[in-house]
Design a protein around this motif. Structure first.
Motif, PDB file in Angstrom:
ATOM      1  N   GLY A  72       0.793  -1.225   0.000  1.00  0.00           N
ATOM      2  CA  GLY A  72       0.000   0.000   0.000  1.00  0.00           C
ATOM      3  C   GLY A  72       0.821   1.268   0.000  1.00  0.00           C
ATOM      4  N   GLU A  73       2.124   1.169   0.266  1.00  0.00           N
ATOM      5  CA  GLU A  73       2.998   2.339   0.229  1.00  0.00           C
ATOM      6  C   GLU A  73       3.502   2.656  -1.176  1.00  0.00           C
ATOM      7  N   GLN A  74       3.236   1.773  -2.134  1.00  0.00           N
ATOM      8  CA  GLN A  74       3.797   1.941  -3.475  1.00  0.00           C
ATOM      9  C   GLN A  74       2.939   2.884  -4.316  1.00  0.00           C
ATOM     10  N   THR A  75       3.591   3.604  -5.212  1.00  0.00           N
ATOM     11  CA  THR A  75       2.918   4.574  -6.065  1.00  0.00           C
ATOM     12  C   THR A  75       1.848   3.898  -6.920  1.00  0.00           C
ATOM     13  N   GLY A  76       0.642   4.457  -6.893  1.00  0.00           N
ATOM     14  CA  GLY A  76      -0.446   3.942  -7.716  1.00  0.00           C
ATOM     15  C   GLY A  76      -1.162   2.746  -7.146  1.00  0.00           C
ATOM     16  N   MET A  77      -0.840   2.355  -5.909  1.00  0.00           N
ATOM     17  CA  MET A  77      -1.442   1.158  -5.341  1.00  0.00           C
ATOM     18  C   MET A  77      -2.101   1.477  -4.006  1.00  0.00           C
ATOM     19  N   ILE A  78      -3.345   1.083  -3.866  1.00  0.00           N
ATOM     20  CA  ILE A  78      -4.083   1.163  -2.611  1.00  0.00           C
ATOM     21  C   ILE A  78      -4.442  -0.262  -2.196  1.00  0.00           C
ATOM     22  N   VAL A  79      -4.144  -0.609  -0.952  1.00  0.00           N
ATOM     23  CA  VAL A  79      -4.564  -1.907  -0.424  1.00  0.00           C
ATOM     24  C   VAL A  79      -5.588  -1.627   0.665  1.00  0.00           C
ATOM     25  N   HIS A 530      -7.288  11.157  -5.131  1.00  0.00           N
ATOM     26  CA  HIS A 530      -5.980  11.731  -4.845  1.00  0.00           C
ATOM     27  C   HIS A 530      -5.303  10.962  -3.713  1.00  0.00           C
ATOM     28  N   SER A 531      -4.071  10.555  -3.931  1.00  0.00           N
ATOM     29  CA  SER A 531      -3.269   9.965  -2.854  1.00  0.00           C
ATOM     30  C   SER A 531      -1.843  10.479  -2.970  1.00  0.00           C
ATOM     31  N   PHE A 532      -1.181  10.542  -1.843  1.00  0.00           N
ATOM     32  CA  PHE A 532       0.109  11.222  -1.761  1.00  0.00           C
ATOM     33  C   PHE A 532       0.958  10.494  -0.719  1.00  0.00           C
ATOM     34  N   THR A 533       2.198  10.178  -1.055  1.00  0.00           N
ATOM     35  CA  THR A 533       3.064   9.425  -0.148  1.00  0.00           C
ATOM     36  C   THR A 533       4.452  10.035  -0.104  1.00  0.00           C
ATOM     37  N   VAL A 534       5.007  10.125   1.089  1.00  0.00           N
ATOM     38  CA  VAL A 534       6.402  10.517   1.279  1.00  0.00           C
ATOM     39  C   VAL A 534       7.051   9.508   2.204  1.00  0.00           C
ATOM     40  N   LEU A 535       8.214   9.043   1.827  1.00  0.00           N
ATOM     41  CA  LEU A 535       8.990   8.157   2.680  1.00  0.00           C
ATOM     42  C   LEU A 535      10.365   8.767   2.852  1.00  0.00           C
ATOM     43  N   ALA A 536      10.866   8.786   4.078  1.00  0.00           N
ATOM     44  CA  ALA A 536      12.140   9.438   4.346  1.00  0.00           C
ATOM     45  C   ALA A 536      12.873   8.717   5.461  1.00  0.00           C
ATOM     46  N   GLY A 537      14.213   8.735   5.424  1.00  0.00           N
ATOM     47  CA  GLY A 537      14.979   8.049   6.455  1.00  0.00           C
ATOM     48  C   GLY A 537      16.405   8.543   6.500  1.00  0.00           C
ATOM     49  N   TYR A 545      19.665   3.486  12.190  1.00  0.00           N
ATOM     50  CA  TYR A 545      18.875   3.954  11.052  1.00  0.00           C
ATOM     51  C   TYR A 545      17.460   4.276  11.519  1.00  0.00           C
ATOM     52  N   ALA A 546      16.864   5.322  10.961  1.00  0.00           N
ATOM     53  CA  ALA A 546      15.482   5.674  11.284  1.00  0.00           C
ATOM     54  C   ALA A 546      14.786   6.188  10.031  1.00  0.00           C
ATOM     55  N   SER A 547      13.500   5.938   9.918  1.00  0.00           N
ATOM     56  CA  SER A 547      12.720   6.423   8.780  1.00  0.00           C
ATOM     57  C   SER A 547      11.367   6.912   9.256  1.00  0.00           C
ATOM     58  N   LEU A 548      10.816   7.812   8.490  1.00  0.00           N
ATOM     59  CA  LEU A 548       9.508   8.385   8.766  1.00  0.00           C
ATOM     60  C   LEU A 548       8.740   8.434   7.448  1.00  0.00           C
ATOM     61  N   SER A 549       7.495   8.044   7.476  1.00  0.00           N
ATOM     62  CA  SER A 549       6.693   8.064   6.253  1.00  0.00           C
ATOM     63  C   SER A 549       5.363   8.733   6.524  1.00  0.00           C
ATOM     64  N   ALA A 550       4.812   9.318   5.473  1.00  0.00           N
ATOM     65  CA  ALA A 550       3.484   9.926   5.536  1.00  0.00           C
ATOM     66  C   ALA A 550       2.685   9.466   4.328  1.00  0.00           C
ATOM     67  N   GLN A 551       1.443   9.103   4.569  1.00  0.00           N
ATOM     68  CA  GLN A 551       0.569   8.676   3.487  1.00  0.00           C
ATOM     69  C   GLN A 551      -0.769   9.391   3.611  1.00  0.00           C
TER      70      GLN A 551
END
Length: 624
Positions: A72-79, A530-537, A545-551
């Motif tokens: 569900g985090e991938q572009t163009g995909m909703i689960v 409309h859906s929008f995702t950012v993944l960062a780490g 290591y640390a990461s933060l994501s927004a969906q």
């Protein structure tokens, strides 16, 4: 306003942290080698198909997630339901298409559940711990893979071997809702043999699937438990021949509720048996590959309607050759056989079966000046509806080191399922296949010494002869039309931090006529426009290591089946997730913590059903 807030939140994440470490930052990864797009290894720069890769490193850093959440985090995909009760059924919407139009492959071999209405594979049966990488190809892939690949394919590539003669890896995690996930495996590689054997156990108390609007009804918790076994052996007969038999087993048992806002002590079980083998023979300028997979699926429901069990089996055999004809042209040619069986002696046609025989061919042209062309065709002969043909044409042009144009035109099909042809509810043995036309194109820009990659893709899809339930019978009557845009930017400036941001717009409608009147309408239920995702780490140190994501998911429509069927609106929402890990013992041990829905957002995926608030799990992974 809610969409603006979501976009602002995501933008701040990307610009403030400037990072997302889906895997280590090596610019060569912008031109990865993939196999699913063409059925043989090819660089991403040499195909015009839209391919997403979930790498081994990203999977290693996703232990706290389910496969549904990761996809569900991938572009163009909703689960849908990925963040609902852990044991609830999951639904894939790839570029807005319904669940049954995305084909699931495991190591390039289709898996299918003929016992179900749509034949789609159940994501709940596959743990991510057994996966090496995932390749997602968008757009119709029926020419290479046959039925069901109208929206695209998801190829789950499993772990096969270790780096030494005997190795061990395992993990354990515990978290919210009394959830536990444990995994253990042994693997190795020798001159003559590679092997891998894994066992995974997952369980959760969960929470009530159905929403209690009064807060006083004391709905019971709906938990689940899952056991999975995966094993494979690769026999190496010299440098040219490899034979890999495999066996996979999954058993899932979970509680579910009667309906939206309605509690019940219902029980669901699912079992999957999946043996098979893959063999390859290397040629001087190509290879011969043969594979066979057998899927036996069994699903059981115990509810107010009684105790109902559904069984199905699926055979898929494929043999194909790839050959470099000259410096510029490569050929793929193959023959595929598939057989579907519904094990039900109560039907009018007892234990019905269907089969498809499909020869196919594809040619890939590579020019010296950056032009790549691929053209192919597939002839399908079905035991019930007869013959059907699909084709694909794909092109890309690498103008220079900074600019690439790509586009494709392809057709696809989905054969009617056994339930639609011979089932006990409105079946029709005269059904034709659903047929699609897919058009897409876009541009890819590289900048900052290829550390920044920007891709824009537009797509359009028509599905004709849509199968619908009309006047008590399944009928080919409607047409589905979907279109949209995907925008994705990946930033990988150094070995310490990278970033990815994506936006998807999807819209669609069903074209239909009832009683002489045009009753067409927008029908992408539970799918946001409309859906929008950012993944960062950020790799703070070699160990930390640390990461933060927004969906962000925009507002969606849903249906509520009460006294009458009504359309309801689901509000937009934004989810924030945080992950951190620390490596010990020369990187052989990782301890991790995963926090999902960091802000405890209140949101709905399916009307009348609960979703997870802030939830935390942590644990360790060991590799010896």
């Amino acid at each position: 306003m809610s969409m603006i807030k979501g976009l602002l939140t995501a933008t701040v994440l990307l610009t403030g942290i400037q990072a997302w470490a889906q895997d280590s930052t090596n610019n060569k990864q912008l031109d990865e080698v993939v196999v699913t797009a063409t059925r043989y290894p090819v660089k991403l720069s040499e195909t015009g198909k839209v391919v997403s890769v979930i790498t081994h490193e990203q999977l290693e850093r996703s232990t706290g997630k389910s496969l549904a959440q990761l996809l569900g985090e991938q572009t163009g995909m909703i689960v849908n339901s990925a963040n609902s009760n852990p044991g609830k059924d999951k639904t894939i919407f790839l570029r807005g298409a319904s669940n049954e139009y995305t084909l699931i492959l495991v190591d390039g071999v289709p898996v299918n559940d003929p016992s179900g209405t749509g034949g789609a594979f159940d994501l709940r049966l596959f743990p991510i711990e057994t996966i090496e990488r995932i390749e997602i190809v968008k757009g119709s892939m029926s020419t290479l893979y046959g039925s069901d690949a109208i929206a695209g394919v998801i190829n789950i590539i499993t772990k096969k071997s270790g780096k030494k003669a005997v190795g061990f890896n395992g993990s354990a995690a515990y978290g919210s809702y009394n959830s536990f996930n444990g995994y253990a495996g042994i693997n190795g590689s020798t001159k003559l043999l590679d092997y891998n054997v894994q066992y995974t156990y997952s369980a959760s108390d969960g929470f009530s699937e159905a929403k209690d609007t009064s807060g006083k009804a004391s709905f019971d918790k709906d938990g689940f438990a899952r056991h999975t076994v995966q094993s494979s052996l690769t026999f190496k007969a010299g440098d040219r021949v490899k034979i890999t038999p495999y066996y996979r087993y999954s058993y899932f048992k979970g509680d579910f509720d009667a309906d939206a806002f309605l509690d019940a002590p219902d029980l669901f079980t699912a079992m999957l048996n999946n043996p098979g083998a893959v063999a390859t023979i290397s040629l001087p300028r190509g290879a011969i590959t043969a594979n066979y997979g057998y899927t036996y699926a069994k699903r059981g429901y115990i509810n107010a309607w009684g105790d109902n069990t559904f069984r199905g089996q699926f055979h898929s055999g494929d043999v194909y050759i790839t050959q470099q004809l000259n410096e510029h042209i490569k050929m793929l040619a193959g023959l595929n056989y598939q057989s579907y069986g519904l094990l039900d002696s109560t039907l009018e046609k007892k234990n019905p079966t269907t089969s498809i025989v499909s020869p196919y061919v594809s040619f890939n042209l590579r020019s010296a000046d950056g032009i790549y062309l691929e053209a192919g065709g597939r002839y399908n002969n079905h035991s019930e509806f007869g013959s059907q043909f699909t084709y694909s044409f794909n092109a890309s042009y690498q103008l220079n080191s900074r600019l690439k144009f790509f586009g494709s035109v392809s057709t696809g099909f989905k054969a009617p399922t056994l339930s639609e042809l011979f089932g006990s509810f409105g079946s029709n043995p005269l059904l034709k296949p659903e047929e699609s036309t897919n058009i897409e194109g876009g541009v890819q820009v590289f900048a900052w010494n290829r550390k920044l990659q920007f891709t824009t893709t537009g797509f359009y899809r028509d599905i004709n002869n849509l199968i619908a339930f009309v006047d008590g019978q399944m009928t080919n009557i409607d047409q589905q039309s979907d279109k949209g845009v995907e925008v994705e930017a990946t930033l990988r400036p150094t070995d310490r931090f990278t970033g990815k941001i994506s936006y998807t717009h999807v819209t669609g409608s069903i074209q239909q006529s009832r009683n002489g009147k045009d009753t067409s309408y927008y029908n992408l239920i539970r799918r946001p426009k409309h859906s929008f995702t950012v993944l960062a780490g950020y790799q703070f140190t070699p160990q930390l290591y640390a990461s933060l994501s927004a969906q962000y998911l925009g507002k969606r429509s849903d249906l509520y089946f009460g006294a009458t069927t009504t359309t309801v609106e689901l509000k937009a929402y934004t989810l924030l997730n945080l992950y951190a890990e620390y490596k010990l013992l020369k990187n052989n041990l990782r301890v991790f913590a995963d926090v999902k829905n960091l802000t405890d957002a209140d949101f709905t995926e399916v009307y009348g059903y609960n979703t997870m608030g802030i939830n935390i799990n942590g644990g360790f992974k060991v590799s010896l």
